[in-house]
Design a protein around this motif. Structure first.
Motif, PDB file in Angstrom:
ATOM      1  N   UNK A  97      58.292 -18.459  32.819  1.00 18.81           N
ATOM      2  CA  UNK A  97      59.065 -17.340  33.357  1.00 18.81           C
ATOM      3  C   UNK A  97      59.920 -17.767  34.540  1.00 18.81           C
ATOM      4  N   UNK A  98      61.028 -17.071  34.710  1.00 20.52           N
ATOM      5  CA  UNK A  98      61.908 -17.279  35.857  1.00 20.52           C
ATOM      6  C   UNK A  98      61.533 -16.243  36.916  1.00 20.52           C
ATOM      7  N   UNK A  99      61.422 -16.682  38.148  1.00 14.23           N
ATOM      8  CA  UNK A  99      61.177 -15.775  39.266  1.00 14.23           C
ATOM      9  C   UNK A  99      62.434 -15.790  40.120  1.00 14.23           C
ATOM     10  N   UNK A 100      63.238 -14.718  40.031  1.00 18.93           N
ATOM     11  CA  UNK A 100      64.515 -14.648  40.707  1.00 18.93           C
ATOM     12  C   UNK A 100      64.382 -13.825  41.983  1.00 18.93           C
ATOM     13  N   UNK A 101      65.250 -14.093  42.947  1.00 19.57           N
ATOM     14  CA  UNK A 101      65.254 -13.405  44.245  1.00 19.57           C
ATOM     15  C   UNK A 101      63.854 -13.434  44.867  1.00 19.57           C
ATOM     16  N   UNK A 154      56.596 -13.609  45.648  1.00 20.00           N
ATOM     17  CA  UNK A 154      56.982 -12.307  45.124  1.00 20.00           C
ATOM     18  C   UNK A 154      58.447 -12.404  44.749  1.00 20.00           C
ATOM     19  N   UNK A 155      58.835 -11.731  43.699  1.00 16.06           N
ATOM     20  CA  UNK A 155      60.228 -11.767  43.278  1.00 16.06           C
ATOM     21  C   UNK A 155      60.417 -11.027  41.976  1.00 16.06           C
ATOM     22  N   UNK A 156      61.580 -11.196  41.403  1.00 15.82           N
ATOM     23  CA  UNK A 156      61.944 -10.527  40.162  1.00 15.82           C
ATOM     24  C   UNK A 156      61.677 -11.461  38.995  1.00 15.82           C
ATOM     25  N   UNK A 157      60.733 -11.100  38.153  1.00 17.97           N
ATOM     26  CA  UNK A 157      60.289 -11.948  37.055  1.00 17.97           C
ATOM     27  C   UNK A 157      60.978 -11.577  35.743  1.00 17.97           C
ATOM     28  N   UNK A 158      61.348 -12.589  34.999  1.00 21.05           N
ATOM     29  CA  UNK A 158      61.882 -12.431  33.647  1.00 21.05           C
ATOM     30  C   UNK A 158      61.160 -13.425  32.750  1.00 21.05           C
ATOM     31  N   UNK A 159      60.650 -12.960  31.626  1.00 24.23           N
ATOM     32  CA  UNK A 159      59.993 -13.848  30.674  1.00 24.23           C
ATOM     33  C   UNK A 159      58.528 -14.107  30.958  1.00 24.23           C
ATOM     34  N   UNK A 160      57.913 -13.300  31.791  1.00 22.78           N
ATOM     35  CA  UNK A 160      56.490 -13.480  32.099  1.00 22.78           C
ATOM     36  C   UNK A 160      55.671 -13.122  30.865  1.00 22.78           C
ATOM     37  N   UNK A 161      54.671 -13.938  30.522  1.00 22.34           N
ATOM     38  CA  UNK A 161      53.917 -13.677  29.300  1.00 22.34           C
ATOM     39  C   UNK A 161      53.039 -12.426  29.353  1.00 22.34           C
ATOM     40  N   UNK A 162      52.661 -11.970  30.541  1.00 20.61           N
ATOM     41  CA  UNK A 162      51.788 -10.798  30.637  1.00 20.61           C
ATOM     42  C   UNK A 162      52.460  -9.597  31.283  1.00 20.61           C
ATOM     43  N   UNK A 164      59.648 -21.278  37.068  1.00 21.29           N
ATOM     44  CA  UNK A 164      60.944 -21.854  37.397  1.00 21.29           C
ATOM     45  C   UNK A 164      61.535 -20.921  38.445  1.00 21.29           C
ATOM     46  N   UNK A 165      61.958 -21.463  39.557  1.00 24.78           N
ATOM     47  CA  UNK A 165      62.451 -20.607  40.633  1.00 24.78           C
ATOM     48  C   UNK A 165      63.968 -20.483  40.569  1.00 24.78           C
ATOM     49  N   UNK A 166      64.420 -19.259  40.623  1.00 23.33           N
ATOM     50  CA  UNK A 166      65.851 -18.987  40.700  1.00 23.33           C
ATOM     51  C   UNK A 166      66.278 -18.970  42.154  1.00 23.33           C
ATOM     52  N   UNK A 167      67.187 -18.072  42.479  1.00 19.26           N
ATOM     53  CA  UNK A 167      67.697 -17.963  43.848  1.00 19.26           C
ATOM     54  C   UNK A 167      66.624 -17.413  44.781  1.00 19.26           C
ATOM     55  N   UNK A 168      66.495 -18.000  45.984  1.00 15.29           N
ATOM     56  CA  UNK A 168      65.590 -17.396  46.953  1.00 15.29           C
ATOM     57  C   UNK A 168      66.208 -16.116  47.518  1.00 15.29           C
ATOM     58  N   UNK A 212      55.848  -8.056  31.124  1.00 14.84           N
ATOM     59  CA  UNK A 212      57.109  -8.080  30.404  1.00 14.84           C
ATOM     60  C   UNK A 212      58.271  -7.461  31.150  1.00 14.84           C
ATOM     61  N   UNK A 213      59.433  -7.634  30.564  1.00 16.16           N
ATOM     62  CA  UNK A 213      60.648  -7.055  31.097  1.00 16.16           C
ATOM     63  C   UNK A 213      61.499  -8.076  31.819  1.00 16.16           C
ATOM     64  N   UNK A 214      62.686  -7.616  32.206  1.00 16.16           N
ATOM     65  CA  UNK A 214      63.600  -8.457  32.969  1.00 16.16           C
ATOM     66  C   UNK A 214      63.692  -7.945  34.395  1.00 16.16           C
ATOM     67  N   UNK A 215      63.749  -8.881  35.332  1.00 14.39           N
ATOM     68  CA  UNK A 215      63.873  -8.548  36.751  1.00 14.39           C
ATOM     69  C   UNK A 215      62.809  -7.569  37.218  1.00 14.39           C
ATOM     70  N   UNK A 216      61.593  -7.788  36.737  1.00 15.11           N
ATOM     71  CA  UNK A 216      60.461  -6.946  37.134  1.00 15.11           C
ATOM     72  C   UNK A 216      59.868  -7.485  38.428  1.00 15.11           C
ATOM     73  N   UNK A 217      59.746  -6.635  39.434  1.00  8.34           N
ATOM     74  CA  UNK A 217      59.190  -7.051  40.716  1.00  8.34           C
ATOM     75  C   UNK A 217      57.700  -7.343  40.558  1.00  8.34           C
ATOM     76  N   UNK A 218      57.302  -8.561  40.906  1.00 12.85           N
ATOM     77  CA  UNK A 218      55.900  -8.957  40.798  1.00 12.85           C
ATOM     78  C   UNK A 218      55.479  -9.727  42.047  1.00 12.85           C
TER      79      UNK A 218
END
Length: 113
Positions: free
Chosen positions: A46-50, A62-70, A101-105, A72-78
């Protein structure tokens, strides 16, 4: 935290946690040996953005997750599980549960303070 008795533990959660720790220990050893995160993580890591470096009693992200196996969703705050490894280039993070995989901080990440 896991509770255990004097007898051999057979609880499913205990078995699950042991497997997570064994996987983490294997990844720690591979990093020590110079194996790159991209060679260890699945292509669907999964990508963890922002993302920000978050604090609980233990370090986490903490950040916006996309592609997390458990989760789901795009840009979900986790919030992640315990943070164990963070690459110097801030491209990869290994938590107790998985590689990210880390996106933008985020703007105020606090990583270099």
């Amino acid at each position: 935290m896991l509770l255990f008795g004097l007898q051999t533990p057979t609880d499913a959660m205990f078995t699950f946690q042991v497997a997570r720790l064994v996987a983490l220990a294997a990844d720690l050893e591979r990093v020590r040996l110079g194996v790159l995160p991209a060679a260890m993580a699945n292509e669907d890591a999964p990508i963890l953005d922002r993302w920000i470096l978050a604090q609980r009693i233990v370090p986490s992200l903490a950040g916006l997750s996309t592609g997390h196996p458990r989760l789901g969703g795009e840009n979900r705050l986790i919030g992640t599980s315990d943070l164990w490894l963070l690459s110097e280039d801030r491209a990869w993070a290994r938590t107790l549960s998985r590689w990210y995989r880390l996106g933008r901080p985020a703007e105020q990440s606090g990583l270099d303070s």
